[in-house]
Design an enzyme around this catalytic site. Structure first.
Site, mmCIF file in Angstrom:
data_model
loop_
_atom_site.group_PDB
_atom_site.id
_atom_site.type_symbol
_atom_site.label_atom_id
_atom_site.label_comp_id
_atom_site.label_asym_id
_atom_site.label_seq_id
_atom_site.Cartn_x
_atom_site.Cartn_y
_atom_site.Cartn_z
ATOM 1 N N LYS A 482 -8.166 24.996 -52.408
ATOM 2 C CA LYS A 482 -6.721 25.065 -52.626
ATOM 3 C C LYS A 482 -6.029 25.658 -51.394
ATOM 4 O O LYS A 482 -6.694 26.296 -50.556
ATOM 5 C CB LYS A 482 -6.434 25.920 -53.861
ATOM 6 C CG LYS A 482 -6.956 27.345 -53.741
ATOM 7 C CD LYS A 482 -6.973 28.030 -55.094
ATOM 8 C CE LYS A 482 -7.399 29.490 -54.930
ATOM 9 N NZ LYS A 482 -7.717 30.115 -56.205
ATOM 10 N N TYR A 708 12.932 43.215 -29.204
ATOM 11 C CA TYR A 708 14.082 43.475 -30.069
ATOM 12 C C TYR A 708 14.166 44.929 -30.524
ATOM 13 O O TYR A 708 13.145 45.548 -30.807
ATOM 14 C CB TYR A 708 13.975 42.604 -31.329
ATOM 15 C CG TYR A 708 14.349 41.158 -31.112
ATOM 16 C CD1 TYR A 708 15.601 40.805 -30.605
ATOM 17 C CD2 TYR A 708 13.445 40.153 -31.435
ATOM 18 C CE1 TYR A 708 15.923 39.465 -30.428
ATOM 19 C CE2 TYR A 708 13.772 38.816 -31.269
ATOM 20 C CZ TYR A 708 15.007 38.480 -30.766
ATOM 21 O OH TYR A 708 15.339 37.179 -30.597
HETATM 22 C C1 PLP Z 1 -8.795 30.914 -56.247
HETATM 23 C C2 PLP Z 1 -9.609 30.907 -57.440
HETATM 24 C C3 PLP Z 1 -10.991 31.148 -57.358
HETATM 25 C C4 PLP Z 1 -11.677 31.583 -56.089
HETATM 26 O O1 PLP Z 1 -11.414 32.947 -55.842
HETATM 27 P P1 PLP Z 1 -12.047 33.724 -54.611
HETATM 28 O O2 PLP Z 1 -11.753 35.146 -54.856
HETATM 29 O O3 PLP Z 1 -11.369 33.213 -53.412
HETATM 30 O O4 PLP Z 1 -13.479 33.406 -54.609
HETATM 31 C C5 PLP Z 1 -11.739 30.982 -58.482
HETATM 32 N N1 PLP Z 1 -11.167 30.636 -59.666
HETATM 33 C C6 PLP Z 1 -9.844 30.443 -59.779
HETATM 34 C C7 PLP Z 1 -9.284 30.079 -61.106
HETATM 35 C C8 PLP Z 1 -9.012 30.584 -58.683
HETATM 36 O O5 PLP Z 1 -7.695 30.409 -58.797
#
Ligand code: PLP
Length: 813
Positions: A482, A708
Site C-alpha cells: 500500500k 528564512y
Molecule cells: C499496513 C498494515 C499491515 C502491515 O503493517 P506493518 O506494521 O507495516 O507490518 C498489516 N495489516 C494491516 C491491516 C495494515 O493496514
C-alpha cells in the site's frame, strides 16, 4: 561454452535419473525467469536460506528445459525431465565449474580484497584487452555462485582471464580458489574491521589470502601482516614506504588529473590518471603492478592509464521519457554481459514492448560470424521487438533480422533520433564505451531531477526471506504494498514479490490494485479500504475486498447478485481492539445471517489487526486481542460451515509473536528494511537511499545568517553547501535547524537554519567537497529510524512522505 553432461555428472558425483545423458550443455542457468532458458540449458536448482529454485522446475519444464541438477525431484516432475540428483546444488555448480576451468590453460588474474575488486577488474580488462582476448567476471559476480557462473563464460579463444572473488565468512575462499586457479593475484585492500563473518583481522587476512595458493605472484599494498601470509613472490606498492616494489609519489593534482611519480626497479616515470581521490589512485596502483609484471611498455602504460574511467558497477533501471523504462548498461559490450542485461531487462520491464540499442560487441573470443549468430538467437529468444544496432560490424551481421534499424555510429543515431518514436517501452541501452552511448542515455532519460530515491531490490529479497524464516514454511505471506510500496515503488516491488511467490499483496485502495493489474501483476490482491463505488472496478480487475461493515457487505452482495457472480473471494475484518475498521462483537449475529449459505461470495480469510504488536509492554492487551479474535472466528465459522484462513500479525507481530502466525501473516514495514526494535533492525538490510547533490558552495562570514527567518546566525567563517531538496520532497522542517544532518563524502554535515520548500543548506566547513558531489539524505546514515526519532514521528511517516516528484531508481547488486 559447451560440454557433455556426463562430465558434469562425474564432477559433482551426481546420480542421474532420466532418459539420456547424451546431452550437450550450452547454457547454464540458475534463474527461472531468464528467457534464455531452453532445450540447451542445464538448470541448477539452488537453495538459499529461504529461497528454493526447486519450486520453479515444473514451470521450467513447460518452457522446454529438460535437464536439471537438483537436491530432490519435486512431485509432479517425476519422469518429465532428466535430473542429476546431488546433495548440494551450489556445490555441484562449483564442481562443474572446476571441471570446466580445468579445460583451459591460459593465465588467470584473481582479485580479492574488501573493496575495489570490481573496479580493479574492469580497469585491468580495459588496460589489457588491446593485447589479449580477455574473459572476466560480469559486474561483481564474485560469490560462491557468481564465480562459477563467471567461469562458464570462458571459451577456447580466450587467452587471459580476470576474475574476482568475494567472501563474507570463514572457509569460503577455498572453493573459489580451486575454481579460479589464478596465476597472478591482486589483493586490493583489507577495508575496515567490521566484517561480521570473521573473528578478527588475522583470520580475515588468512582467509582472503587462500585465493593465492596457485599464484606465481601477488600484487598488494605494502603491509607486513599481509605479506607474511603470502608465500609466492610479491609486487608491493606504497604511497609512503620507499621499500615497496613500486613507490608512488603524488606530484600534482589539477584539472581532474593526478600526476603520480613511480619508482620501480631502477626506473622513474610518471603516470597520469583522471582521478583525484586516494581510493582511485590506490586502485590504479594495483593495476600498475599487474601491467609491470606482464612487462607492458612504460609508454603504453602511460597512454592507457590516462584513459581510465569511472565504473558503473551495477545495472540500473531508470525512468525514461514518454513513460519508458531505461536499463542503462552503456559501458560494456561483451557477450556475457549482454546475456545478463537481457535477463535484467526481462525482470524490470513493465511494458510488453522491448527495445534494445546495441553496439558492436568486443572481446567475445568468438569468430565474428558465430558471435552475431548467437546474438541473433538470444535477441529472438528474448522477444525483443525493436533492435537498434549502432556500429558497422553489428549492423552488417544482424541486417537479416526483420526488426532491425541500423546506424553506423551514435552521432548518426542522435541526429535522426525522434523522441516520439520511444513510447511506453522498456529500452536496454548496451554499448561499448567507445560508442559514447552515455549521450543516448542522457536524451532518453526523463528530465534530470538531481534527487533520487534508490531502492535496493536485493535488500528487499533479503528482508522478505528473513521474515519468512520466522514463520513455518506452510504459513502464507501477504505483503503490504500500500501507499506505493511504503513510498518505494508499487509495480517494481510487486513484480519482485510475485517472483518470490508471495501468496497475497495488500493495497489500501482499489486504484492501487488496478495499477498493479494493469502492469501485469497476477498475484491475488486484497484491498483494505474498498469504497462501495469501486466494487465494479474491483470485480473487473479481480481484486478482493476487505469487508468491514454490514453496509459494505450488503452493497457488495447486491452487486454480486445483480451481476450473477458466485463465490467471489472476500476477506472479513474483525475489530478486536484496534478500533479502526472491522466488525465488532455485537454485529456478529447479523454478519452470520448474511453469510450463511450465501452463494455470491466466499470468505477467503478472516482477520484482525493488532494495535500494539511492536510494544511488548502491552503483551496482555495483545494476547487479549488474539483471544477475542479466536472466539469471534469460531463463532463465525460455526455458521458458514467452512474454514477460511486466519491472520493477525503485521511486521512486529511476526517478530514478537510468531506463535500466533495462524495460516497467514501480513508483512509491511519490515520488507522495506525498517524494524520496530533494535534487534530486528540489525538483521534487516537497508532498502531505500535518498540521494541528492550539492548545487552550490559559498563562504559565509560572521554576523551573517542563513536561510528564512535568520534562524542560523553565523559566528565564524564557514562553508555552506546548498542541496536541492526540501519539505516539498518530504524532508520535514523539524529535521532542520541543526537537529538533522546529511552525509557528504562519508562525513556528517549539519542542516543549518530552516529547511526551505525545495532546498536546504548544510555546514561543509570541515568537509572536502565540491558542487556536484553526492549527498545522502537518508540510507545507512542517517537512518530513517534515526530521523523519525529525532523529529518525534515514526519511520512509516518519513518513508511514505517522500514526494512522488523524487525519481525512484531500482537496482540489484
Ligand atoms: C499496513 C498494515 C499491515 C502491515 O503493517 P506493518 O506494521 O507495516 O507490518 C498489516 N495489516 C494491516 C491491516 C495494515 O493496514
Amino acid at each position: 561454452m559447451n560440454f557433455n553432461l556426463q562430465h558434469s555428472i562425474k564432477a559433482c558425483q551426481g546420480e542421474f535419473i532420466g532418459n539420456s545423458t547424451d546431452f550437450l550443455v550450452e547454457h547454464i542457468s540458475i534463474d527461472s525467469r531468464s528467457m534464455q532458458n531452453g532445450t540447451n540449458t542445464l538448470f541448477f536448482a539452488l537453495k538459499g536460506q529461504n529461497h528454493d529454485a526447486h519450486h520453479y522446475i515444473e514451470e521450467l519444464i513447460s518452457k522446454g528445459v529438460r535437464y536439471f541438477v537438483v537436491e530432490f525431484i519435486p512431485e509432479n516432475c517425476q519422469g518429465k525431465a532428466n535430473f542429476i540428483l546431488v546433495k548440494n546444488t551450489t556445490k555441484a555448480l562449483q564442481e562443474t565449474a572446476k571441471y570446466y576451468r580445468s579445460l583451459f590453460q591460459f593465465p588467470v588474474i584473481g582479485i580479492t580484497g574488501s573493496n575495489g575488486k570490481t573496479i580493479v577488474k574492469e580497469w585491468l580488462n580495459f588496460l589489457l584487452s588491446p593485447d589479449y582476448t580477455t574473459v572476466r567476471s560480469p559486474k561483481s559476480f564474485n560469490s560462491q555462485v557468481g564465480v562459477p557462473l563467471s567461469i562458464f563464460g570462458i571459451n577456447e579463444n580466450h587467452n587471459l582471464g580476470i576474475f574476482e572473488a568475494g567472501i563474507s565468512q570463514k572457509n569460503e575462499m577455498q572453493a573459489l580458489a580451486e575454481i579460479i586457479q589464478p596465476k597472478i593475484g591482486v589483493f586490493t585492500n583489507l577495508g575496515s574491521a567490521h566484517d561480521e563473518g570473521f573473528a578478527n583481522w588475522e583470520e580475515k587476512i588468512a582467509e582472503k589470502s587462500a585465493l593465492f595458493q596457485s599464484c606465481e605472484v601477488v600484487v598488494l599494498e605494502k603491509n607486513e601482516a599481509i605479506e607474511t601470509g603470502i608465500l609466492c613472490s610479491k609486487i608491493t606498492w606504497s604511497l609512503e614506504d620507499k621499500n615497496a616494489t613500486i613507490f608512488a609519489e603524488i606530484k600534482s593534482q589539477k584539472e581532474g588529473f593526478s600526476q603520480i611519480q613511480i619508482h620501480y626497479q631502477n626506473e622513474t616515470f610518471t603516470i597520469e590518471i583522471p582521478f583525484l581521490d586516494t581510493i582511485s589512485i590506490k586502485n590504479s596502483l594495483s593495476c600498475l603492478g599487474v601491467l609491470l609484471y606482464l612487462n607492458m611498455e612504460i609508454a603504453t602504460i602511460q597512454e592507457r592509464m590516462k584513459n581510465l574511467y569511472p565504473i558503473e558497477i551495477r545495472l540500473q533501471a531508470k525512468k525514461g521519457i514518454n513513460n519508458c523504462v531505461l536499463i542503462d548498461d552503456s559501458y560494456s559490450s561483451d557477450y556475457q554481459s549482454l546475456k545478463m542485461a537481457l535477463d535484467f531487462l526481462e525482470q524490470q520491464k513493465n511494458h510488453s514492448k522491448k527495445t534494445i540499442i546495441l553496439s558492436d560487441i568486443f572481446q567475445s573470443g568468438l569468430p565474428v560470424a558465430t558471435l552475431y549468430q548467437k546474438v541473433a538467437v538470444i535477441l529472438q529468444n528474448n522477444k525483443i521487438d525493436r533492435i537498434i544496432t549502432i556500429g558497422e560490424t553489428i549492423s552488417q551481421h544482424l541486417k537479416e533480422l526483420p526488426n532491425v534499424i541500423s546506424f553506423p555510429n551514435a552521432t548518426d543515431f542522435l541526429q535522426q533520433f525522434n523522441t516520439q518514436s520511444f513510447q511506453n517501452e522498456a529500452i536496454l541501452i548496451k554499448g561499448a564505451r567507445s560508442f559514447n552511448f552515455d549521450e543516448i542515455v542522457v536524451l532518453l532519460e526523463e528530465k534530470k531531477h538531481e534527487t533520487v530515491l534508490e531502492i535496493n531490490l536485493d535488500a528487499i529479497s533479503h528482508n522478505l526471506n528473513f521474515y519468512k524464516s520466522k514463520v513455518n514454511p506452510t504459513t502464507k505471506i501477504m505483503v503490504m504494498v500500500k501507499a506505493f510500496g511504503y513510498g518505494n515503488g508499487g509495480f517494481e516491488i510487486a513484480k519482485l514479490l510475485e517472483h518470490h511467490k508471495v501468496d497475497y499483496l495488500g493495497v489500501a485502495f482499489a486504484d492501487e490494485g488496478i495499477e498493479l493489474r494493469k502492469a501485469g501483476i497476477t498475484t491475488p490482491i486484497m484491498v483494505l479500504n474498498p469504497e462501495n463505488s469501486s466494487f465494479h472496478a474491483m470485480i473487473a480487475y479481480d481484486l478482493e475486498p476487505e469487508i468491514y461493515s454490514i453496509t459494505g457487505l450488503q452493497a457488495f452482495l447486491k452487486l454480486a447478485k445483480e451481476r450473477n457472480i458466485s463465490h467471489y473471494p472476500i476477506h472479513i475484518k474483525l475489530d478486536t481492539g484496534m478500533h479502526r475498521l472491522g466488525f465488532e462483537p455485537h454485529l456478529m449475529d447479523e454478519l452470520k445471517g448474511l453469510l450463511k449459505n450465501n452463494p455470491f461470495v466466499r470468505v477467503k480469510s478472516i482477520f484482525s489487526h493488532l494495535a500494539a504488536s511492536d510494544d511488548t509492554s502491552f503483551d496482555t492487551f495483545t494476547k487479549n486481542q488474539i483471544a477475542r479474535f479466536d472466539a469471534m472466528y469460531s463463532d463465525l465459522v460455526s455458521s458458514i460451515n467452512y474454514q477460511p484462513i486466519r491472520h493477525i500479525l503485521n511486521t512486529s507481530g511476526i517478530f514478537n509473536y510468531p506463535e500466533y502466525q495462524m495460516e497467514m501473516v501480513r508483512l509491511g514495514i519490515g520488507l522495506y528494511g525498517i524494524g520496530n526494535s533494535e534487534q530486528e533492525l540489525q538483521v534487516l538490510e537497508n532498502v531505500s537511499t535518498l540521494k541528492s547533490v550539492i548545487s552550490q558552495i559559498r563562504t559565509v562570514l560572521p554576523e551573517e545568517s542563513i536561510g528564512y527567518s535568520r534562524k542560523f546566525m553565523v559566528t565564524k567563517k564557514m562553508q555552506v553547501a546548498t542541496i536541492p531538496i526540501g519539505y516539498a520532497d518530504g524532508i520535514r522542517r523539524a529535521w532542520g535547524n541543526q537537529k538533522g544532518f546529511v552525509v557528504i563524502n562519508n562525513q556528517k554535515a549539519a542542516i543549518l537554519g530552516n529547511i526551505c520548500m525545495d532546498m536546504l543548506m548544510v555546514d561543509v566547513t570541515q568537509i572536502n567537497c565540491k558542487p556536484g558531489d553526492e549527498v545522502i539524505i537518508f540510507g545507512y546514515s542517517p537512518k530513517v529510524t534515526e530521523i523519525a526519532t529525532t523529529i518525534g514521528t515514526i519511520p512509516y511517516e518519513v518513508l511514505t512522505g517522500i514526494s512522488q516528484r523524487v525519481k525512484r531508481i531500482f537496482y540489484k547488486n
